[in-house]
Design a protein around this motif. Structure first.
Motif, mmCIF file in Angstrom:
data_model
loop_
_atom_site.group_PDB
_atom_site.id
_atom_site.type_symbol
_atom_site.label_atom_id
_atom_site.label_comp_id
_atom_site.label_asym_id
_atom_site.label_seq_id
_atom_site.Cartn_x
_atom_site.Cartn_y
_atom_site.Cartn_z
ATOM 1 N N ALA A 1 0.832 -1.199 0.000
ATOM 2 C CA ALA A 1 0.000 0.000 0.000
ATOM 3 C C ALA A 1 0.866 1.248 0.000
ATOM 4 O O ALA A 1 1.862 1.321 0.724
ATOM 5 C CB ALA A 1 -0.915 -0.005 1.220
ATOM 6 N N CYS A 2 0.449 2.245 -0.821
ATOM 7 C CA CYS A 2 1.258 3.450 -0.975
ATOM 8 C C CYS A 2 1.038 4.436 0.167
ATOM 9 O O CYS A 2 1.888 5.280 0.445
ATOM 10 C CB CYS A 2 0.949 4.124 -2.307
ATOM 11 S SG CYS A 2 -0.675 4.914 -2.394
ATOM 12 N N GLN B 1 -1.092 6.876 0.177
ATOM 13 C CA GLN B 1 -1.496 8.222 -0.237
ATOM 14 C C GLN B 1 -2.530 8.262 -1.361
ATOM 15 O O GLN B 1 -2.983 9.341 -1.727
ATOM 16 C CB GLN B 1 -0.260 9.027 -0.627
ATOM 17 C CG GLN B 1 0.475 8.502 -1.846
ATOM 18 C CD GLN B 1 1.873 9.100 -2.008
ATOM 19 O OE1 GLN B 1 2.807 8.697 -1.326
ATOM 20 N NE2 GLN B 1 2.007 10.062 -2.904
ATOM 21 N N CYS B 2 -2.928 7.127 -1.917
ATOM 22 C CA CYS B 2 -3.901 7.162 -3.017
ATOM 23 C C CYS B 2 -5.315 7.357 -2.463
ATOM 24 O O CYS B 2 -5.529 7.418 -1.257
ATOM 25 C CB CYS B 2 -3.818 5.879 -3.859
ATOM 26 S SG CYS B 2 -4.436 4.411 -3.015
ATOM 27 N N CYS C 1 -5.250 -0.594 -2.101
ATOM 28 C CA CYS C 1 -4.403 0.450 -2.691
ATOM 29 C C CYS C 1 -4.503 0.423 -4.222
ATOM 30 O O CYS C 1 -4.549 -0.636 -4.843
ATOM 31 C CB CYS C 1 -2.950 0.245 -2.262
ATOM 32 S SG CYS C 1 -1.830 1.460 -2.993
HETATM 33 ZN ZN LIG Z 1 -2.499 3.452 -2.002
#
Ligand SMILES: [Zn+2]
Ligand SMILES: [Zn+2]
Lengths: 382, 180
Positions: free
Chosen positions: A89-90, A92-93, A104
């Motif tokens: 998972a980033c 920030q999306c 994500c």
């Molecule tokens: Zn993400």
């Protein structure tokens, strides 16, 4: 380095593979200290998940020591011992911002419905997993969590998936104090879901499976009422009878694609692979829950369609909640539960196997030999 | 909810209607009535599909991308790039969206082809795979001797029957040559 190598359904081995590299500035390379085989790895092992390619290394449950970090990773350094959530998972999306770390949008080119998962086919992003000596960890500044000094790595590795998944199953069910909760499946996730149901205030917890040794382990770990469905004429009728004819307040599907108990589902879903696996546990959950009740699904199903009794969902006014666990969101709470002793994850570990013996470990787990509940793999150097 | 927040929540602002013109718009809105708790963080919700994107990873291997993606996700795995016949089947599968049955059935079929390619690749570099070991037969022998012996007996019986049938058919063929 040594790593698991998938060769086709029911065939795995350990081979020499290239060392993972930093491929993105937020990557880290981690030297694996523990990894697990998960019930959902068995769906890959059985050839149920589309786009599982020969040569891939499985393993989405692992912890390890940071070996090297990319230039954008500032909160980890070489030598840190981290547990790595199975979701990539980033942070920030669109979805990560909502705490949906299992969904994500910046980690899986091959599909939009599922986020990136370590070692879980190309449908989940095409990443090599942690059943190896080393693993590449993308978004290493976000997912990996430093294991507290006091925590046993055996507990830590179970916090990468089964504990949060079982916990989130209970959380999604919106359990109210005194509720009757039925958990279908006495694998590691079912055991944890039953344990977590008590933490949310359940008044009665029932676990259904078809293997007696697994049900025995639930009795000691959760503890819960347990029933072997092979000894019941009709699971749904039994559930109604034991709940005043109304049904349970909450049903949790902790089985997924490889449920036993229905010939039709077995042929269509497991043998012919024309649907996303056998949905019999989900049928039972939908039909055993009270009208207006909640069905919570954490069992893994494939991406194709399923024969699901959606008419009963409508007629009974059910709420259905389902997801991959958003591990990172739940970790602070679960680490605290482990510290205080509310959850004792390592108690479910039944087998400790050297990485080199992975073929045996998969077979033992898959065929439920030697009373296997949860196998942990130890790399040769660990 | 203020109008500025509303603007953020509409996925395609050019398609938006003027909600001020709709009698009773939003009078029953109740922020507590949220079956998706604890997931959706409404305050930061940005429905436009734009966000501060992570740095883009550079592709060094062939990637297959879902046609449902607006852009290539910023990171991706590079394990086992598509190759051979199975690779062509996978490329074909990715012409269809994830909602199409053909997409998934083609991928499953490609997996089976890929398994044979793996075997050929092993043999090609002079490695004869120890298939019983890869299938965990040693573990079966340790923990389920009776079961393993039974499976072997069944396999031998089927093998014997099949051989028997073939031999019988051959012999029959010899005795009764076809009229043509
Ligand atoms: Zn993400
Ligand atoms: Zn898992």
């Amino acid at each position: 380095m040594r790593a698991m190598n998938y060769r086709g359904p029911y065939r795995v081995r350990v081979d020499e593979k290239a060392m993972p590299r930093i491929e993105h500035p937020r990557d880290a390379v981690v030297k694996v200290t523990r990894s697990c085989i998960c019930g959902s790895d068995l769906h890959l092992y059985h050839g149920m998940v589309p786009d599982t390619r020969v040569g891939q290394t499985f393993g989405h449950e692992f912890c390890g020591i940071v070996e090297e970090v990319g230039p954008e990773v500032e909160n980890l350094k070489a030598g840190d011992h981290v547990l790595v959530p199975f979701n990539i998972a980033c942070g920030q999306c669109h979805f990560c911002k909502q705490g949906l770390f299992g969904n994500c949008h910046e980690s899986n080119p091959q599909a939009t419905a599922v986020g990136g998962i370590f070692g879980y086919s190309h449908t989940a992003g095409g990443y090599d997993g942690g059943q190896a000596e080393y693993a590449r960890v993308p978004y290493a500044d976000f997912g990996p969590t430093i294991i507290p000094d006091w925590m046993d790595p055996d507990d830590a590795v179970l916090l990468t998936d089964v504990v949060p998944t079982g916990y989130q199953a209970a959380e999604m069910a919106g359990i109210q104090k005194g509720d009757t909760v039925v958990v279908f499946g006495a694998g590691p996730v079912g055991i944890l879901a039953a344990r977590s149901a008590w933490l949310f205030g359940a008044g009665r917890v029932i676990v259904i499976d078809h293997i007696d040794y697994r049900l025995e382990s639930v009795k000691s770990f959760a503890p819960a009422e347990v029933y072997n469905f092979k000894e019941l004429d009709d699971v749904v009728v039994f559930m109604k009878k034991t709940t005043d004819g109304l049904g349970a307040d909450v049903c949790i599907d902790a089985v997924g694609a490889e449920a036993t108990g229905s010939m039709l589902q077995t042929i269509l879903g497991k043998r012919l692979k024309l649907e996303a696996g056998s949905a019999i546990a989900l049928h039972w959950a939908i039909n055993s829950v009270k009208k207006g009740g909640v069905v919570s699904i954490v069992g893994v199903y494939g991406p194709t369609g399923n024969m699901v009794p959606i008419g009963n969902v409508v007629n009974k006014g059910l709420t259905i909640r389902a997801n991959q666990a958003s591990v990172k969101r739940l970790l602070p709470k679960l680490i605290e539960h482990v510290r205080t002793g509310n959850i004792n994850p390592k108690a479910i570990i039944s087998h400790r196997v050297p990485l080199d013996d992975i073929a045996d470990a998969y077979h033992i787990f898959s065929d439920k030999l030697d009373e296997c509940i949860k196998p942990v793999l130890l790399p040769s150097g660990a | 909810m203020s109008d500025t927040n509303l603007a953020l929540r509409i996925s395609n602002p050019s398609k938006a209607v003027d909600t001020q013109s709709i009698v009773g718009w939003g009078v029953d809105a109740d922020p507590q009535n949220d079956p998706t708790y604890p997931y959706r963080n409404r305050t930061e919700d940005n429905h436009s599909g734009e966000w501060r994107r992570p740095t883009q990873q550079e592709a060094q291997v062939e990637l297959l991308k879902s046609v449902e993606h607006k852009w290539l996700p910023a990171v991706f795995g590079t394990a086992s790039p598509p190759s051979g016949v199975s690779g062509s089947m996978r490329r074909l599968a990715f012409r269809w969206s994830e909602s199409n049955w053909a997409h998934w059935l083609l991928l499953i079929a490609a997996d089976r082809v890929n398994m044979i390619e793996g075997l050929v690749e092993d043999l090609g570099r002079g490695h004869v795979p120890n298939i019983p070991k890869e299938m965990g037969v040693p573990a079966e022998w340790r923990h389920n001797k009776a079961g393993l012996l039974k499976k072997l007996a069944v396999a031998a019986a089927i093998g014997g029957t099949v051989t028997g049938l073939i031999v019988a058919k051959r012999n029959a063929g010899k005795r009764e040559p076809s009229a043509s």
